[in-house]
Design a protein around this motif. Sequence first.
Motif, PDB file in Angstrom:
ATOM      1  N   PHE A 157       0.835  -1.195   0.000  1.00 26.70           N
ATOM      2  CA  PHE A 157       0.000   0.000   0.000  1.00 26.70           C
ATOM      3  C   PHE A 157       0.878   1.256   0.000  1.00 26.70           C
ATOM      4  N   HIS A 160       2.708   1.661  -3.260  1.00 30.31           N
ATOM      5  CA  HIS A 160       1.726   2.052  -4.267  1.00 30.31           C
ATOM      6  C   HIS A 160       1.466   3.567  -4.213  1.00 30.31           C
ATOM      7  N   TRP A 464      -4.946 -10.283   0.411  1.00 29.56           N
ATOM      8  CA  TRP A 464      -4.382  -9.291  -0.489  1.00 29.56           C
ATOM      9  C   TRP A 464      -2.982  -8.926   0.008  1.00 29.56           C
ATOM     10  N   PRO A 465      -2.003  -8.696  -0.820  1.00 29.74           N
ATOM     11  CA  PRO A 465      -2.090  -8.571  -2.281  1.00 29.74           C
ATOM     12  C   PRO A 465      -2.031  -9.883  -3.056  1.00 29.74           C
ATOM     13  N   GLU A 500      -9.108   2.508  -4.183  1.00 34.06           N
ATOM     14  CA  GLU A 500      -7.822   2.703  -4.840  1.00 34.06           C
ATOM     15  C   GLU A 500      -7.152   1.372  -5.212  1.00 34.06           C
ATOM     16  N   LEU A 501      -7.177   0.427  -4.273  1.00 31.20           N
ATOM     17  CA  LEU A 501      -6.412  -0.809  -4.484  1.00 31.20           C
ATOM     18  C   LEU A 501      -7.229  -1.923  -5.112  1.00 31.20           C
TER      19      LEU A 501
END
Length: 803
Positions: A157, A160, A464-465, A500-501
């Motif tokens: 995160f 990113h 996640w991820p 966003e993700l």
Amino acid sequence: MEMEPLYKPQGVEERWQRTWEEAGDFHPDPASAGPTYVIAVPPPNVTGVLHMGHALNASMQDVLVRRHRMRGFNTLWQPGYDHAGIATQAVVEKQLRAEGTSRLEIGREAFLERVWAWLHEYGGVIMGQFRRIGASLDYERERFTMDDGYVRAVMRFFVHLYERGWIYRDNRIVNWCSDCRTSISDLEVEHLDVDDALTYARYPLADGSGSLTIATVRPATILADVAVAVHPDDDRYAGLVGKDLVVPVVERTVPVIADERVERDFGTGALKITPGHDPLDFEIGRDHGLPELTVLGFDGLIEGDVPAELAGLTEDEAAERVVEWLREHGQLEKRESYRHAVGHCERSGTRIQPLVSLQWWCRMDELARPAIEALESERVRFHPPVHGRVALDWLRAIRPWNLSRQLWWGHQLPIWYCPDGHVTCAESEPVACGECGSEQLERDPDVLDTWFSSALWPFATLGWPEETPELRAFYPGDVNVTGRGIIFLWECRMLMAGLELMGTIPFHDVVINSNVLDGVGRTMSKSLGNGVDPLDLIHAHGADATRYGLLKMSSTQDVRFTTGPIEEGRKLANKLWNASRLLLAGGGVEVEARPSSLEERWILARIDATRAELEADLDGYDFAHAVDRLYHLTFDDFCDWYLEAIKPRLGEPDVRATAFAALERLLKLLHPVLPHVTEEIWSHLPARESRLILAPWPEPMPHDAADAEALATAQTAARIYRRSGVRIKVPGESERIFEAVVRPSPDGQGDVEAERGRVHREIERAERMLANEKFVANAAPDVVEAERRKLADYRAELDALGG
RNA sequence: GGGCGCAUAGCUCAGCGGGAGAGCGCUCGCUUCACACGCGAGAGGUCCCUGGUUCGAUCCCAGGUGCGCCCACCA
């Protein structure tokens, strides 16, 4: 198993909790087909214990989860813990102090070992307490915001956001807590009213032509003054702008500047500018290109370019010295008492020390945009809606987020520096500097704000991820239930991170639970010692009763705690238990609705009507009305009317089979609220193979309105009889119900006159209304019609009463 | 300073334009064969105040009083 007349939840509840969990009833298979229903529990602090807020919050979620599980949804209620940076670090630091040492003394590595050791010994107890209240969380999937997989998610995160260009490092003013020794975000600052003194100090003009008076509540910060600002339109000071002043004590020469942000009518209208220690001054200082001097250090003590005798003093001590200096030099104009709001650290209660320091920040505007859109379009709805509007206001005015904390316990920033000062941001330790190739890298010592990791909770818990089956199956989720206090800290950030993700909202409904206050309306808190321990309630009344009571108390308003509703829940469980005993005492093998009589058709219809109303309540997250409905269905409809009416015929197999069917449906409706007692009774019903927790939610049934009306006739007759002793003739089946339900009291007649008077008054009221021409002309036709019908009914009643 | 919410029976709270409700507490009567954690009956309320809108206001509007919450860089 013997069924005692008094239902004792102790033992029964723990047994079912174990049975459900061991049977895997809480554990959905991501490979299962069909629709999913997912809630991620607000992760309690790993150091925490169950308090009233958790108990209410969990009860609400469990009702939603259990109902959807019964409706056939592949249901996941995701559990886990938050590492709670500051709170956890503070606990262990306190322990070290008691041992006569400190974290600085033992060093970072040893300190972190201590935290982990402490957690393994004392942390993580709350899941056991969730089990005790009957929370059907999937305990096999427990996650922690510091477990290996979650750490990877947090690093991803950050990188990113860094690659997006939104993360930057800057020397800016922050909220510094000198007790926690870290910066905290605006949201963690609590404004409290404080009694201060407002000190008026004269600053002489450098050319000796006079002086200018400023007002300050923090005289110590005079030492860091770099200017004095006045409003550009302030005639009093028009001639002074551009001149130089001499700052008291340090005798530094600083300019008078003009800035519109100065309030003319506060104090003297002249504002001393201390960019190093005041947020507004910081902004003004940046815009005017002023230096940012610091005289208060991270420890809250005086440091920097100050007279030697002041160094090392606390702010208060330094303030005294400065005031003394002003007095001695004739520059103290006056001091007056002044009450105002001052920022305090929410965690430690310490007064916030605004100071300039080098921190990592995240720009939020682009992250906020999709979240704003999701709220505006109502793809995400808050319950009650007012909180959604407040969240929108906050998002629209969002400010940069100070991400770094000067703590050791938490996710260390994935930032490395080479000797030349180049920054490399990477998910794991890089071999060399991204810019110059240097292999001498040093990691930034700071950790991330706890809420940075919380933002990922709805999907980081699912792997996640990594592209896990769980992530595919269980994201996005459905609902998030939480307290009002963390709407900005958590809800808004989950929305932003999810969009966003993952590209989608993490849930479509946000339910804000009410705060449970003490008996006189204060927040329950450790320091006040006014808290009620939910586990005490569970021990005394049972988990079912506690759940019922908390849900009954829940509301959109805050509520004062009383044990009344919990005792009501206990009575409901006991009533249900005894109603079941009545039916089960005669044995029987069949559970099938074969209604032949009015009361049988009626109770089945009544249960079904309640099912529909209950579903509407729960769809609107109105738990208080839902449980109230269940209470009256059980006591009034099922026990008082239906069971009393069929009692004389309980020996008939068809009557028993129907009664079991009705009880079965009742138990299903009650199960989400009272899971244990309903499951226990269910296990006694004939021919039970499955558990109630997995039983299908009742399907809608056709109603017959005529049955309800016929039953109402019997009820009216019974009421009149009980009150007056007058027996009204009712037709057919209603008459039999009347007979079964009314047990003539040995004392004989009720008060006919009183009842007649009551009905008389009603008739007069209705007649007066209908005689009012304006009412008949202006009121809605159905209202008028209803009034006519009431009048007719009352006249019939009066007639029956002989009068 | 800005915003939001709440004031209804002794207590905790529902109701929110046409008969004042629930649970608890209180009074009275019931060891009625599911349940005394029960059953039946009952007392108890200028629905905070003042105006307004309406045929009609606890409910809508305005103002006031009291309480609470959120946001906020007037030193």
